[in-house]
Scaffold this motif. Structure first.
Motif, PDB file in Angstrom:
ATOM      1  N   GLN A 454      -4.811   3.704  -2.130  1.00 19.20           N
ATOM      2  CA  GLN A 454      -3.054   4.156  -1.916  1.00 19.20           C
ATOM      3  C   GLN A 454      -3.035   4.760  -1.721  1.00 19.20           C
ATOM      4  O   GLN A 454      -1.468   4.535  -0.770  1.00 19.20           O
ATOM      5  N   ASN A 455      -3.616   5.413  -0.146  1.00 24.45           N
ATOM      6  CA  ASN A 455      -2.939   6.327   0.488  1.00 24.45           C
ATOM      7  C   ASN A 455      -2.930   5.474   1.574  1.00 24.45           C
ATOM      8  O   ASN A 455      -1.841   5.483   2.763  1.00 24.45           O
ATOM      9  N   LEU A 456      -3.279   4.503   2.669  1.00 24.75           N
ATOM     10  CA  LEU A 456      -2.992   3.601   3.078  1.00 24.75           C
ATOM     11  C   LEU A 456      -1.772   3.096   2.823  1.00 24.75           C
ATOM     12  O   LEU A 456      -1.180   2.032   4.227  1.00 24.75           O
ATOM     13  N   GLU A 457      -0.893   2.327   1.381  1.00 26.78           N
ATOM     14  CA  GLU A 457      -0.192   1.542   1.046  1.00 26.78           C
ATOM     15  C   GLU A 457       0.623   3.284   1.009  1.00 26.78           C
ATOM     16  O   GLU A 457       2.302   2.292   1.062  1.00 26.78           O
ATOM     17  N   ARG A 458       0.727   4.017   0.974  1.00 25.39           N
ATOM     18  CA  ARG A 458       1.412   4.972   1.020  1.00 25.39           C
ATOM     19  C   ARG A 458       2.483   5.594   2.380  1.00 25.39           C
ATOM     20  O   ARG A 458       3.260   5.118   2.719  1.00 25.39           O
ATOM     21  N   CYS A 459       1.245   4.749   3.641  1.00 28.66           N
ATOM     22  CA  CYS A 459       2.003   4.862   4.696  1.00 28.66           C
ATOM     23  C   CYS A 459       2.218   4.196   5.010  1.00 28.66           C
ATOM     24  O   CYS A 459       3.727   3.746   5.581  1.00 28.66           O
TER      25      CYS A 459
END
Length: 518
Positions: A454-459
């Protein structure tokens, strides 16, 4: 070691961490050489067997007993030498294994030390490593490790054969041993000028090969410029000239090396003949009585040992020169002897958990002063005015000569590299991706932070690169060698994404959008 040159002592310090294995290998070599000193006894036993005569049938009881004794003598000698040859084979296997193992371990230490120095040196922070260092890492380390493993013990074996053969020859035929020693001394003196010439040519060859590596490295990293300048033919001619220079040096070395081995071979065979001739004359004159076959074998050992030492000496001079250059540039010797450095080698390494998921760690350097949080500063100036240098100082890549820099309540001169990994993300002018997956590249340097999908996608969405990541197969797809399958803008967006993953206190951007269209 006090009789060795400073360069030679420097080279031998590499083996100190492996001294126990070297002692073991040296003992095996000594035992192996000792076994070969027993080999001339084969001729004595064979000569004794030749004196036997078997009686033909019909046989008396006494003749049967004599024939049985002959068969038993044959059987006992065959059994004895079968065991001997088996022991020689076993020791040879173990000895050879130890030599190759030492070659691999020394190479392992040298490569680890060299790579560590190249990565740590501040002079290379943010810069590509010169081709000369890559040449050292790949080619020269292989030559040094092979010398300190197999070749070193090849020289030791030659010494043992020379000493053992001379000792046995001195014991069995003192006069003959004096003839052999005089011949070796004369050959050694004759080869001194040739050895000096060989050393100089080997150094020239190594330098020429290094220049070829650097030339090809520079040109292959500037292919666009070469194409735009229409310099294909010119560069081909220039590289051909570099190759011609190297080939000319290599050809001269080949001629001189061939001459060296040819003369050494001829003089060695002539020496063996004259030693045998002298032995026959000494026996004929009644000055001494000994087995000419055994003495000739010991003389052969002396010649083999002498030849091995001559070859070893030439290799020694070449390798000493190569390592001296490397150590001067990278100071490897001190690092290799460091207990802290050696403790981490040849041990099972912990698995890399940088991509294992959101395993968060406690902050070692929590921000004390967040008064700068949310502020944006732009650094403007002419080319060469020091903008990138200033950013390198703030990011901890370079230390100031005077004064001090504080960030988040910490003096940057007193913190470890962990501070910058926790709190700083730096997008430099040099755009580089590893030949790994998208996930690996985005997680690199962000260990201990939120690496969830989720964090990788957000960034990735913030950096506008999620779309082409998905189009190319997702996070676990390969980016290609150094990201060559991606455009300049796509590479830059991925690097921006990597900088955002850990939500840094300080985000440093050095022309970070130079290749981004919008």
């Amino acid at each position: 070691m006090k009789y060795l040159s400073e360069e030679s002592r420097l080279l031998l310090t590499i083996i100190r961490p492996e001294r126990r294995k070297y002692v073991k290998a040296a003992c095996l070599s000594a035992f192996h050489a000792g076994l070969f000193m027993l080999l001339p006894n084969v001729f004595t036993d064979l000569t004794a067997l030749l004196e036997h005569r078997l009686h033909a049938a019909p046989l008396t009881q006494l003749q049967q007993a004599e024939n049985l004794a002959v068969y038993q003598d044959y059987a006992s000698k065959a059994a004895k030498w079968t065991v001997y040859f088996g022991v020689v084979g076993t020791v040879t296997y173990k000895r050879r294994y130890e030599f190759i193992e030492l070659t691999n371990r020394v190479g392992h230490r040298l490569r680890a030390a060299m790579f560590g120095q190249l990565v740590r040196k501040n002079a290379y922070a943010g810069k590509e490593v010169e081709a000369g260092y890559v040449h050292h890492l790949v080619t020269d380390v292989k030559a040094i490790s092979e010398f300190l493993g197999e070749t070193l013990f090849f020289g030791l074996r030659g010494s043992l054969f020379l000493l053992g053969g001379s000792g046995c020859l001195l014991y069995q035929a003192p006069l003959l041993s004096l003839v052999a020693i005089a011949l070796m001394g004369a050959i050694n003196l004759a080869f001194r000028p040739l050895n000096s010439s060989l050393r100089a040519l080997k150094e020239q060859e190594n330098n020429a090969l290094k220049e070829i590596s650097e030339y090809s490295y520079e040109r292959t990293n500037n292919l666009k410029l070469i194409k735009l300048a229409n310099r294909y033919s010119h560069e081909q001619r220039e590289f051909g000239q570099e190759l011609d220079r190297y080939y000319g040096t290599a050809q001269r070395l080949a001629r001189l090396s061939g001459l060296n081995f040819g003369v050494l071979e001829a003089l060695g065979l002539a020496g063996m003949f004259f030693v045998g001739l002298a032995g026959a004359y000494i026996n004929t004159c009644g000055l001494s009585s000994f087995s000419l076959m055994s003495s000739s074998t010991y003389a052969l050992y002396v010649a083999m040992g002498f030849r091995s030492l001559m070859q070893f000496r030439m290799e020694w001079m070449k390798i000493v020169g190569i390592y001296s250059i490397i150590d001067t540039r990278l100071a490897l010797t001190a690092l290799i002897q460091s207990p802290d450095y050696n403790a981490c080698l040849f041990e099972p390494q912990a698995a890399d958990k940088s991509q294992a998921g959101p395993e968060l760690k406690a902050r070692q350097y929590p921000i004390k002063d967040d008064s700068l949080k949310g502020l944006v500063y732009a650094l403007v100036g002419d080319s060469g005015s020091g903008k990138s240098t200033l950013l390198d100082l703030v990011a901890g890549l370079t230390k100031p000569h005077a004064g001090r820099i504080t960030l988040g309540g910490y003096d940057l001169a007193s913190v470890t590299d962990g501070f910058f990994q926790e709190n700083v993300s730096y997008v430099t002018q040099e755009k580089f991706l590893f030949s790994q997956t998208f996930r690996y590249n985005l997680c690199y340097g962000n260990e201990g932070f939120d690496l969830s999908e989720q964090n990788l996608e957000r960034c990735a969405r913030m950096a506008c690169c999620w779309g082409f990541i998905q189009a190319k197969g997702g996070l676990d797809s390969l980016v290609g060698v150094k990201g060559k399958t991606l455009s300049g803008g796509e590479v830059q967006r991925l690097i921006l994404c990597r900088a955002l993953v850990k939500d840094p206190f300080l985000l440093v951007l050095d022309e970070a959008t130079a290749n981004v269209d919008e």
